[in-house]
Design an enzyme around this catalytic site. Structure first.
Site, short mmCIF file in Angstrom:
data_model
loop_
_atom_site.label_atom_id
_atom_site.label_comp_id
_atom_site.label_asym_id
_atom_site.label_seq_id
_atom_site.Cartn_x
_atom_site.Cartn_y
_atom_site.Cartn_z
N TYR A 141 0.83 -1.21 0.00
CA TYR A 141 0.00 0.00 0.00
C TYR A 141 0.87 1.27 0.00
O TYR A 141 0.72 2.13 -0.86
CB TYR A 141 -0.91 -0.01 1.22
CG TYR A 141 -1.89 1.14 1.28
CD1 TYR A 141 -2.87 1.31 0.30
CD2 TYR A 141 -1.85 2.05 2.33
CE1 TYR A 141 -3.77 2.36 0.37
CE2 TYR A 141 -2.77 3.10 2.40
CZ TYR A 141 -3.72 3.25 1.42
OH TYR A 141 -4.62 4.29 1.49
N GLY A 203 -1.83 0.28 23.45
CA GLY A 203 -2.90 1.25 23.18
C GLY A 203 -2.46 2.69 23.29
O GLY A 203 -3.25 3.61 23.16
N GLN A 205 -0.23 4.05 21.27
CA GLN A 205 0.06 4.62 19.95
C GLN A 205 -1.10 5.56 19.59
O GLN A 205 -2.23 5.32 19.97
CB GLN A 205 0.26 3.53 18.88
CG GLN A 205 -0.95 2.71 18.50
CD GLN A 205 -1.19 1.52 19.40
OE1 GLN A 205 -0.98 1.57 20.61
NE2 GLN A 205 -1.69 0.43 18.83
N1 LIG Z 1 -10.41 6.06 4.26
C1 LIG Z 1 -9.28 6.57 4.69
O1 LIG Z 1 -9.13 6.85 5.89
C2 LIG Z 1 -8.16 6.85 3.72
C3 LIG Z 1 -6.96 7.32 4.23
C4 LIG Z 1 -5.92 7.59 3.35
C5 LIG Z 1 -6.10 7.44 1.98
N2 LIG Z 1 -7.28 6.98 1.49
C6 LIG Z 1 -7.40 6.81 0.04
O2 LIG Z 1 -8.68 7.22 -0.41
C7 LIG Z 1 -9.12 6.37 -1.47
C8 LIG Z 1 -10.47 5.77 -1.14
O3 LIG Z 1 -10.40 5.08 0.08
P1 LIG Z 1 -11.69 4.42 0.75
O4 LIG Z 1 -11.49 4.44 2.20
O5 LIG Z 1 -12.89 5.02 0.14
O6 LIG Z 1 -11.50 2.91 0.27
P2 LIG Z 1 -12.59 1.90 -0.34
O7 LIG Z 1 -11.96 0.55 -0.39
O8 LIG Z 1 -13.88 2.04 0.38
O9 LIG Z 1 -12.79 2.45 -1.81
C9 LIG Z 1 -11.88 2.20 -2.85
C10 LIG Z 1 -12.66 1.91 -4.12
O10 LIG Z 1 -11.74 1.65 -5.19
C11 LIG Z 1 -12.28 0.58 -5.96
N3 LIG Z 1 -11.19 -0.07 -6.71
C12 LIG Z 1 -10.11 -0.71 -6.19
N4 LIG Z 1 -9.33 -1.20 -7.19
C13 LIG Z 1 -9.94 -0.82 -8.35
C14 LIG Z 1 -9.64 -1.03 -9.72
N5 LIG Z 1 -8.54 -1.70 -10.12
N6 LIG Z 1 -10.48 -0.52 -10.66
C15 LIG Z 1 -11.59 0.17 -10.28
N7 LIG Z 1 -11.92 0.39 -9.00
C16 LIG Z 1 -11.11 -0.10 -8.04
C17 LIG Z 1 -12.93 -0.33 -4.93
O11 LIG Z 1 -13.85 -1.24 -5.49
C18 LIG Z 1 -13.57 0.69 -4.00
O12 LIG Z 1 -14.88 1.01 -4.41
C19 LIG Z 1 -8.04 5.32 -1.68
O13 LIG Z 1 -7.22 5.71 -2.76
C20 LIG Z 1 -7.26 5.37 -0.38
O14 LIG Z 1 -5.91 5.01 -0.58
C21 LIG Z 1 -8.31 6.67 2.34
#
Ligand SMILES: NC(=O)c1ccc[n+]([C@@H]2O[C@H](COP(=O)([O-])OP(=O)(O)OC[C@H]3O[C@@H](n4cnc5c(N)ncnc54)[C@H](O)[C@@H]3O)[C@@H](O)[C@H]2O)c1
Length: 312
Positions: A141, A203, A205
């Protein structure tokens, strides 16, 4: 276009874009997302869903803005789908950027605080280059996201794509998956089921938790700003994991106890955004404190726990 729009953050972003009058096309392969997150948009004429893996090249016609949110995000998901996470961060990002380039569309990509790894600088400013283990279990990741940032900057430099990078810190709220391994859904689920709340390590952290509506407000402001270097969007109020567990017990009124398990490898000891840049550049700061956000999320988690129990 919102890649990953069926996910937790992507679906809330779609709502915000539609509320501002845009038409939205979601491209998502449902790897970790759910159609249920978008079900309320079924009769919305300005909304379209395309089921598609963005690691393969694709076409949705002319778009004005590409929001690239596709990627497994929770530890459970990126451990289960390590290769897919690396692929969507690399191949998927190329394809999303190719669309922005083709249509001279603006581009905003969701990056992450994981780019800072287990940070030696605290709180983390955007200028910090991070402390990431490139070969550990979390690297699928962390390194995918660092690569995503590198490709985004390269398309700006070489192809003049108008890009933006948001570094998202832990966000929580309705539509999170119950079983995604992140702190808030884990504690909510365990508290609502009357099970022990699992704390890893002692806990002590720390994490900072941002409520989803604050986070989306930050994305929308950055989308309209003229800043191509990364911007942290997250809540700087730091809580220990233990504080969070106690707050969940309080909000849910649960009688569950707290139990302790061994800390997983490479688990960051502390994480807190420095949001000076977002404050100055976007006039943004979070409005919702952790306890209020947990209360706002409670109905969703209650329903999710009840549905899961019904399925079992
Ligand atoms: N939620 C958080 O706290 C957080 C923190 C840091 C970064 N992010 C970033 O935000 C973004 C969304 O996160 P989230 O929490 O909504 O995650 P999530 O898993 O709920 O959503 C990610 C979406 O991407 C889709 N996806 C994955 N691989 C794919 C592919 N190859 N083609 C098409 N669709 C694909 C999944 O089906 C899903 O709907 C991500 O890029 C994540 O790295 C989220």
């Amino acid at each position: 276009m919102v890649t990953g729009g069926a996910g937790f953050l992507g679906s809330h972003l779609c709502d915000a874009l539609l509320a501002e009058g845009w038409s939205v096309v979601v491209v998502d392969n449902l790897l970790t997302g759910r159609r249920a997150n978008l079900v309320h948009l079924n009769n919305e004429p300005r909304f379209e869903f395309v089921e598609q893996d963005i690691c393969k090249s694709f076409e949705v016609g002319k778009v004005d803005y590409v929001f690239h949110f596709a990627s497994p995000a929770s530890p459970e998901d990126y451990h289960a789908h390590g290769i897919e996470t690396l692929q969507v961060g690399s191949l998927g990002t190329f394809h999303a950027l190719d669309i922005a380039r083709k249509y001279a569309a603006k581009f905003l990509v969701s990056s992450t605080s994981e780019c800072y790894g287990d940070p030696l600088e605290h709180p983390q400013k955007e200028t910090y280059w991070g402390h990431v283990n490139p070969i550990g279990p979390r690297s699928v990741y962390d390194e995918a996201k660092r690569f995503t940032e590198a490709v985004t900057m390269a398309y700006r430099r070489y192809h003049k794509v108008d890009t933006r990078i948001v570094r998202i810190f832990n966000t929580y709220g309705p539509r999170m998956q119950l079983n995604d391994g992140r702190v808030v859904p884990n504690f909510m689920k365990q508290a609502l089921r009357g099970e022990d709340l699992t704390v890893y390590g002692d806990g002590r952290q720390t994490r900072s938790f941002c409520y989803v509506s604050d986070e989306i407000d930050g994305f929308m402001r950055l989308a309209k700003a003229d800043e191509h270097l990364p911007v942290n969007i997250g809540n700087p109020n730091e809580f220990t994991i233990l504080d969070c567990a106690r707050m969940v017990l309080n909000v849910t009124g649960s009688k569950s106890r707290i139990c302790y398990k061994e800390l997983p490898k490479d688990d960051p000891k502390q994480r807190r955004p420095d949001i000076t840049k977002a404050r100055q550049l976007l006039g943004w700061q979070p409005k919702i404190d952790l306890e209020s956000g947990l209360r706002l999320s409670l109905d969703y988690f209650k329903k999710a726990v009840a549905e899961e129990t019904a399925v079992r």
